[in-house]
Design a protein around this motif. Structure first.
Motif, PDB file in Angstrom:
ATOM      1  N   THR A 161       0.828  -1.208   0.000  1.00  0.00           N
ATOM      2  CA  THR A 161       0.000   0.000   0.000  1.00  0.00           C
ATOM      3  C   THR A 161       0.861   1.256   0.000  1.00  0.00           C
ATOM      4  OG1 THR A 161      -0.165  -0.146   2.413  1.00  0.00           O
ATOM      5  CG2 THR A 161      -1.971  -1.076   1.133  1.00  0.00           C
ATOM      6  N   GLY A 162       1.952   1.235   0.763  1.00  0.00           N
ATOM      7  CA  GLY A 162       2.852   2.383   0.780  1.00  0.00           C
ATOM      8  C   GLY A 162       3.521   2.594  -0.560  1.00  0.00           C
ATOM      9  N   CYS A 163       3.873   1.489  -1.222  1.00  0.00           N
ATOM     10  CA  CYS A 163       4.499   1.569  -2.539  1.00  0.00           C
ATOM     11  C   CYS A 163       3.528   2.155  -3.561  1.00  0.00           C
ATOM     12  CB  CYS A 163       4.961   0.179  -2.976  1.00  0.00           C
ATOM     13  SG  CYS A 163       5.744   0.129  -4.599  1.00  0.00           S
ATOM     14  N   VAL A 164       2.296   1.666  -3.571  1.00  0.00           N
ATOM     15  CA  VAL A 164       1.283   2.180  -4.499  1.00  0.00           C
ATOM     16  C   VAL A 164       1.022   3.663  -4.238  1.00  0.00           C
ATOM     17  CG1 VAL A 164      -1.149   2.037  -5.166  1.00  0.00           C
ATOM     18  CG2 VAL A 164       0.189  -0.060  -4.859  1.00  0.00           C
ATOM     19  N   ALA A 165       0.920   4.033  -2.967  1.00  0.00           N
ATOM     20  CA  ALA A 165       0.684   5.443  -2.620  1.00  0.00           C
ATOM     21  C   ALA A 165       1.827   6.325  -3.091  1.00  0.00           C
ATOM     22  CB  ALA A 165       0.504   5.582  -1.102  1.00  0.00           C
ATOM     23  N   ALA A 166       3.052   5.867  -2.891  1.00  0.00           N
ATOM     24  CA  ALA A 166       4.217   6.661  -3.302  1.00  0.00           C
ATOM     25  C   ALA A 166       4.271   6.835  -4.811  1.00  0.00           C
ATOM     26  CB  ALA A 166       5.500   5.995  -2.796  1.00  0.00           C
TER      27      ALA A 166
END
Length: 462
Positions: free
Chosen positions: A417-422
């Motif tokens: 989720t953090g990767c997609v958000a970034a």
């Protein structure tokens, strides 16, 4: 011209000991999924040992694919592969929905085979996302990898299981602290080879210190067979059910996302940045290893982020060291007694060493963020929001409890989720109309435009 440190072949003794150190760092992560799934099915102790050995064996084969490579398969980086924990939830869901528990593993194996083959075909397309991973994204993701792994170390430090009477006891926490202290002292006051295997020495010393406290259990060694082979399809021929296949395909997407982030992180650490070609080859190794794993009664394979911390800390970047670790995993799969030796290391001891390993990953991410132009408000926002989104599953584990089970497979992975958000935030702030927005925020519009062009060019080169 000298070989890059990634391609360096170390002396046999150093290769073996440092490779064993990688195995020690990831062993608990490999055996946890088969133990959980096997217990849910109700496997006997003998069958559970067989399933665990099979997962060690297939993790070794997948690691060979990743480090040594064949054709266009394998990132050829010091990359350890093993059973992905992301598959535990859907696999236990399959077990729960299967009336005849003897069919559960064949259904899981069939789903993993299909998901692995589809992932293999998708790898050349999936890898093209590399241009969307500039330092502001990779640094954020690397930091999240380390932060996401730290709770694992804290859990180990407390003991083998939350249900145990001594879970979180002073003895367990003390052993973890002593192991951490030993590793730190070895790193501070020794040099050369001893300094590089500080984690392995810390694990050995911590295990010996734990003996008088009754925490070290040598039972697995006494009960294990000397020789064993993971007979193909030992639990039955694979079965193919649509629901199980779809859920494992979702896990495969999550796994490929995390592997991409891990390859980018490792590329930065070993100073051989992972380009599209490397990522495509690495994803092929992940997915092919997953597709082949069920033939030997193993589960879906993926990159192990905890070993990235070991590479960052020891500065030993040779892929052949990790390949040696893969050799140990294969031997453990073929020799249950050898596998049980690693199982002797108490969880609190692993936890103490894990603090150093996983914290090193987060520190590497911070080092990458230093190069991410955080003087720009846009990049600060990207990092701030992405870290917040990625930390949700850690800080509030039940945050997504009302979402469907398949959605939670993705949402409960802070790294994903953090990767997609970034990536999405970087697109919005630095790509889509980025030149105009930055021009409004700086004194010298031309200079800002030049910086964006250079950032885009660097991202494209990667």
């Amino acid at each position: 011209m000298a070989d890059h440190p990634v391609d360096e072949k170390l002396p046999p003794l150093k290769m073996a000991t440092t490779g064993l150190q990688h195995v020690a760092a990831m062993y608990a992560g490999v055996v946890a999924p088969p133990l959980i799934v096997g217990a849910a099915i109700g496997l006997s102790a003998t069958e559970l040992t067989f399933l665990t050995g099979a997962c060690l064996f297939t993790a070794g084969l997948a690691t060979f694919l990743q480090t040594l490579g064949i054709w266009k398969i394998g990132a050829r980086l010091p990359f350890v592969n093993g059973v992905t924990f992301a598959g535990v939830a859907p696999m236990t869901a399959v077990v729960a929905s299967t009336d005849d528990k003897s069919d559960a593993l064949p259904i899981i194996f069939g789903a993993v085979i299909v998901a692995g083959l589809l992932g293999f075909l998708a790898a050349p397309v999936f890898c093209k996302a590399i241009r969307f991973f500039p330092p502001v994204v990779t640094g954020t993701v690397i930091t999240l990898i380390g932060i996401s792994l730290l709770p694992v170390a804290f859990g180990w430090a407390q003991g083998p299981a939350p249900t145990a009477d001594d879970y979180g006891s002073g003895t367990n926490l003390g052993l973890a602290a002593i192991t951490l202290l030993i590793v730190l002292l070895l790193r501070r006051f020794t040099r050369g080879f001893v300094k590089q295997i500080a984690v392995l020495l810390g694990l050995v010393a911590g295990t010996l210190i734990a003996i008088p406290f009754g925490v070290t259990d040598f039972g697995p060694v006494a009960d294990a067979d000397v020789v064993g082979f993971p007979t193909p399809f030992h639990f039955g021929a694979p079965q193919f059910q649509v629901a199980a296949i779809l859920s494992m395909c979702v896990v495969m997407v999550v796994s490929m996302t995390e592997s991409t982030a891990d390859m980018l992180a490792l590329g930065e650490i070993v100073e051989r940045p992972a380009d599209e070609k490397t990522i495509a080859a690495g994803l092929r190794a992940d997915t092919l290893g997953s597709a082949l794993s069920p033939f030997f009664n193993g589960f879906m394979c993926s990159a192990f982020a905890q070993n990235i911390g070991l590479v960052a800390m020891t500065k030993i970047r040779s892929r052949y060291v990790v390949a040696a670790g893969g050799g140990f995993l294969v031997l453990m799969g073929l020799c249950p007694m050898a596998a049980s030796l690693i199982a002797v290391v108490p969880r609190p001891v692993l936890g103490g060493a894990g603090v150093v390993l996983f914290g090193s990953v987060a520190a590497s991410g911070i080092q990458t963020l230093v190069r991410a132009s955080l003087d720009k408000d846009n990049n600060v926002l990207i990092v701030a929001v992405s870290l917040a989104v990625g930390i949700i599953p850690i800080a509030a584990p039940d945050f997504y409890h009302s979402f469907p089970e398949n959605a939670r497979i993705i949402l409960d992975s802070g790294i994903s989720t953090g990767c997609v958000a970034a990536v999405l935030l970087n697109l919005v702030f630095n790509h889509i109309g980025g030149r105009d927005r930055d021009a409004e925020d700086v004194t010298h519009p031309m200079e800002a435009g030049d910086e964006i062009t250079e950032a885009s060019r660097s991202a494209a080169m990667k």
